[in-house]
Design a protein around this motif. Structure first.
Motif, mmCIF file in Angstrom:
data_model
loop_
_atom_site.group_PDB
_atom_site.id
_atom_site.type_symbol
_atom_site.label_atom_id
_atom_site.label_comp_id
_atom_site.label_asym_id
_atom_site.label_seq_id
_atom_site.Cartn_x
_atom_site.Cartn_y
_atom_site.Cartn_z
ATOM 1 N N GLY A 72 0.773 -1.826 -7.654
ATOM 2 C CA GLY A 72 1.847 -0.876 -7.393
ATOM 3 C C GLY A 72 1.429 0.316 -6.568
ATOM 4 O O GLY A 72 2.242 1.203 -6.300
ATOM 5 N N HIS A 73 0.152 0.380 -6.138
ATOM 6 C CA HIS A 73 -0.340 1.451 -5.279
ATOM 7 C C HIS A 73 -0.564 0.898 -3.880
ATOM 8 O O HIS A 73 -0.569 -0.313 -3.667
ATOM 9 N N ILE A 74 -0.782 1.780 -2.952
ATOM 10 C CA ILE A 74 -0.992 1.360 -1.569
ATOM 11 C C ILE A 74 -2.271 0.530 -1.458
ATOM 12 O O ILE A 74 -3.273 0.841 -2.098
ATOM 13 N N ALA A 75 -2.223 -0.545 -0.687
ATOM 14 C CA ALA A 75 -3.417 -1.345 -0.431
ATOM 15 C C ALA A 75 -4.279 -0.621 0.601
ATOM 16 O O ALA A 75 -3.758 -0.021 1.547
ATOM 17 N N VAL A 76 -5.594 -0.652 0.428
ATOM 18 C CA VAL A 76 -6.493 0.034 1.351
ATOM 19 C C VAL A 76 -7.444 -0.969 1.983
ATOM 20 O O VAL A 76 -7.752 -2.009 1.410
ATOM 21 N N ARG A 77 -7.908 -0.621 3.178
ATOM 22 C CA ARG A 77 -8.811 -1.502 3.922
ATOM 23 C C ARG A 77 -9.575 -0.677 4.948
ATOM 24 O O ARG A 77 -9.223 0.470 5.228
ATOM 25 N N PHE A 78 -10.634 -1.266 5.496
ATOM 26 C CA PHE A 78 -11.329 -0.645 6.616
ATOM 27 C C PHE A 78 -10.575 -0.966 7.899
ATOM 28 O O PHE A 78 -9.973 -2.035 8.037
ATOM 29 N N ALA A 79 -10.592 -0.051 8.834
ATOM 30 C CA ALA A 79 -9.948 -0.270 10.125
ATOM 31 C C ALA A 79 -10.705 -1.325 10.908
ATOM 32 O O ALA A 79 -11.912 -1.538 10.712
ATOM 33 N N THR A 80 -10.016 -1.990 11.812
ATOM 34 C CA THR A 80 -10.680 -2.909 12.719
ATOM 35 C C THR A 80 -11.437 -2.094 13.767
ATOM 36 O O THR A 80 -11.231 -0.879 13.904
ATOM 37 N N GLY A 81 -12.303 -2.763 14.511
ATOM 38 C CA GLY A 81 -13.043 -2.061 15.558
ATOM 39 C C GLY A 81 -12.116 -1.427 16.582
ATOM 40 O O GLY A 81 -12.344 -0.298 17.035
ATOM 41 N N TRP A 178 -13.598 2.774 -0.809
ATOM 42 C CA TRP A 178 -14.556 1.798 -0.289
ATOM 43 C C TRP A 178 -14.653 0.612 -1.258
ATOM 44 O O TRP A 178 -14.569 -0.554 -0.845
ATOM 45 N N LEU A 179 -14.825 0.925 -2.537
ATOM 46 C CA LEU A 179 -14.919 -0.142 -3.537
ATOM 47 C C LEU A 179 -13.604 -0.904 -3.632
ATOM 48 O O LEU A 179 -13.600 -2.133 -3.781
ATOM 49 N N ARG A 180 -12.496 -0.185 -3.576
ATOM 50 C CA ARG A 180 -11.195 -0.834 -3.691
ATOM 51 C C ARG A 180 -10.947 -1.787 -2.531
ATOM 52 O O ARG A 180 -10.357 -2.859 -2.704
ATOM 53 N N SER A 181 -11.401 -1.402 -1.328
ATOM 54 C CA SER A 181 -11.180 -2.245 -0.150
ATOM 55 C C SER A 181 -11.928 -3.567 -0.254
ATOM 56 O O SER A 181 -11.584 -4.539 0.401
ATOM 57 N N ARG A 182 -12.977 -3.594 -1.108
ATOM 58 C CA ARG A 182 -13.771 -4.798 -1.248
ATOM 59 C C ARG A 182 -13.372 -5.607 -2.484
ATOM 60 O O ARG A 182 -14.030 -6.575 -2.844
ATOM 61 N N THR A 183 -12.319 -5.183 -3.172
ATOM 62 C CA THR A 183 -11.857 -5.884 -4.361
ATOM 63 C C THR A 183 -10.768 -6.872 -3.963
ATOM 64 O O THR A 183 -9.727 -6.493 -3.470
ATOM 65 N N HIS A 184 -11.030 -8.125 -4.219
ATOM 66 C CA HIS A 184 -10.058 -9.164 -3.907
ATOM 67 C C HIS A 184 -9.818 -9.991 -5.160
ATOM 68 O O HIS A 184 -10.764 -10.343 -5.863
ATOM 69 N N THR A 185 -8.565 -10.274 -5.426
ATOM 70 C CA THR A 185 -8.231 -11.119 -6.557
ATOM 71 C C THR A 185 -8.073 -12.539 -6.057
ATOM 72 O O THR A 185 -7.111 -12.860 -5.350
ATOM 73 N N ALA A 186 -9.024 -13.377 -6.396
ATOM 74 C CA ALA A 186 -8.997 -14.759 -5.926
ATOM 75 C C ALA A 186 -7.964 -15.548 -6.717
ATOM 76 O O ALA A 186 -7.863 -15.425 -7.940
ATOM 77 N N PRO A 187 -7.175 -16.399 -6.058
ATOM 78 C CA PRO A 187 -6.193 -17.195 -6.779
ATOM 79 C C PRO A 187 -6.867 -18.222 -7.677
ATOM 80 O O PRO A 187 -7.944 -18.729 -7.368
ATOM 81 N N ALA A 188 -6.250 -18.488 -8.817
ATOM 82 C CA ALA A 188 -6.812 -19.452 -9.758
ATOM 83 C C ALA A 188 -6.775 -20.835 -9.137
ATOM 84 O O ALA A 188 -5.794 -21.217 -8.493
ATOM 85 N N PRO A 189 -7.864 -21.636 -9.271
ATOM 86 C CA PRO A 189 -7.882 -22.962 -8.680
ATOM 87 C C PRO A 189 -6.842 -23.865 -9.323
ATOM 88 O O PRO A 189 -6.604 -23.793 -10.525
ATOM 89 N N VAL A 190 -6.207 -24.692 -8.511
ATOM 90 C CA VAL A 190 -5.226 -25.639 -9.027
ATOM 91 C C VAL A 190 -5.964 -26.867 -9.507
ATOM 92 O O VAL A 190 -6.721 -27.482 -8.744
ATOM 93 N N PRO A 191 -5.808 -27.246 -10.792
ATOM 94 C CA PRO A 191 -6.545 -28.401 -11.304
ATOM 95 C C PRO A 191 -6.100 -29.685 -10.621
ATOM 96 O O PRO A 191 -4.928 -29.871 -10.294
#
Length: 200
Positions: A72-81, A178-191
């Motif tokens: 529910g908060h803004i997504a953060v990331r590093f800028a591109t070159g 910085w830490l938040r930009s590197r946090t990714h929630t990986a989708p659960a594998p489909v059995p």
């Protein structure tokens, strides 16, 4: 004092990625406009009016962008070159243009080049914040490196103290984003399933 404290609060809310950071920034700008008007400082009024406009734009960007984050908060990331190069170039050119303006019209600023650097750097930081770029914090850090000594050298001890607190919050916020930009929630594998649809 009130405007500076509101600005400090807005930065703290930015560290938390709270959309409330923007209305507080806008309110800080309004308070400073009133202060500059009472002191008949037209240059300060003009600068804060632009800050308020950018604040309103950033507020809308964060309201629209909250849905892009999983909390529910803004997504953060590093800028591109390319984004970094564009931000650095426009900031440098903006500082040169505003510094030249302040030099040509002394009524707009008592210290043209440092004032232009801080003003344009503030706008650049607000732009990066609105886009959810971690570089937002680096921009504020560069502003503080000039703002702190300039405030104390000008006899504005309270403003200098606020800038020092800004500096601590910037370092804290930089780490958090910085830490938040590197946090990714990986989708659960489909059995995998066999031919009868039973999970393997």
């Amino acid at each position: 004092m009130t405007g500076n404290l509101l600005g400090l609060t807005a930065l703290a809310l930015g560290w938390r990625r709270s959309v409330l950071s923007w209305p507080v920034q806008v309110l800080a700008g309004v308070v400073l406009i009133a202060a500059y008007l009472s002191a008949s400082l037209a240059g300060g009024v003009g600068k804060q009016m632009l800050v308020v406009v950018v604040g309103l734009w950033g507020w809308q960007k964060w309201r629209d962008g909250r849905r892009d984050a999983d909390d529910g908060h803004i997504a953060v990331r590093f800028a591109t070159g390319r984004e970094r190069l564009l931000l650095a170039a426009t900031t440098a050119l903006g500082t040169l243009a505003v510094g030249a303006l302040f030099t040509a019209v002394p009524e707009l600023s008592w210290n043209p080049w440092p004032d232009a650097y801080i003003f344009v750097g503030t706008l650049a930081a607000m732009y990066a914040q609105a886009r959810g770029l971690v570089e937002f914090w680096f921009a504020w850090l560069l502003v503080d490196l000039v703002g702190v000594p300039l405030a104390f050298a000008s006899g504005l001890a309270f403003s200098g103290l606020v800038y020092l607190i800004y500096l601590v919050l910037v370092l804290w916020g930089l780490r958090a984003w910085w830490l938040r930009s590197r946090t990714h929630t990986a989708p659960a594998p489909v059995p995998a399933r066999d031919m009868e649809g039973v999970a393997l």
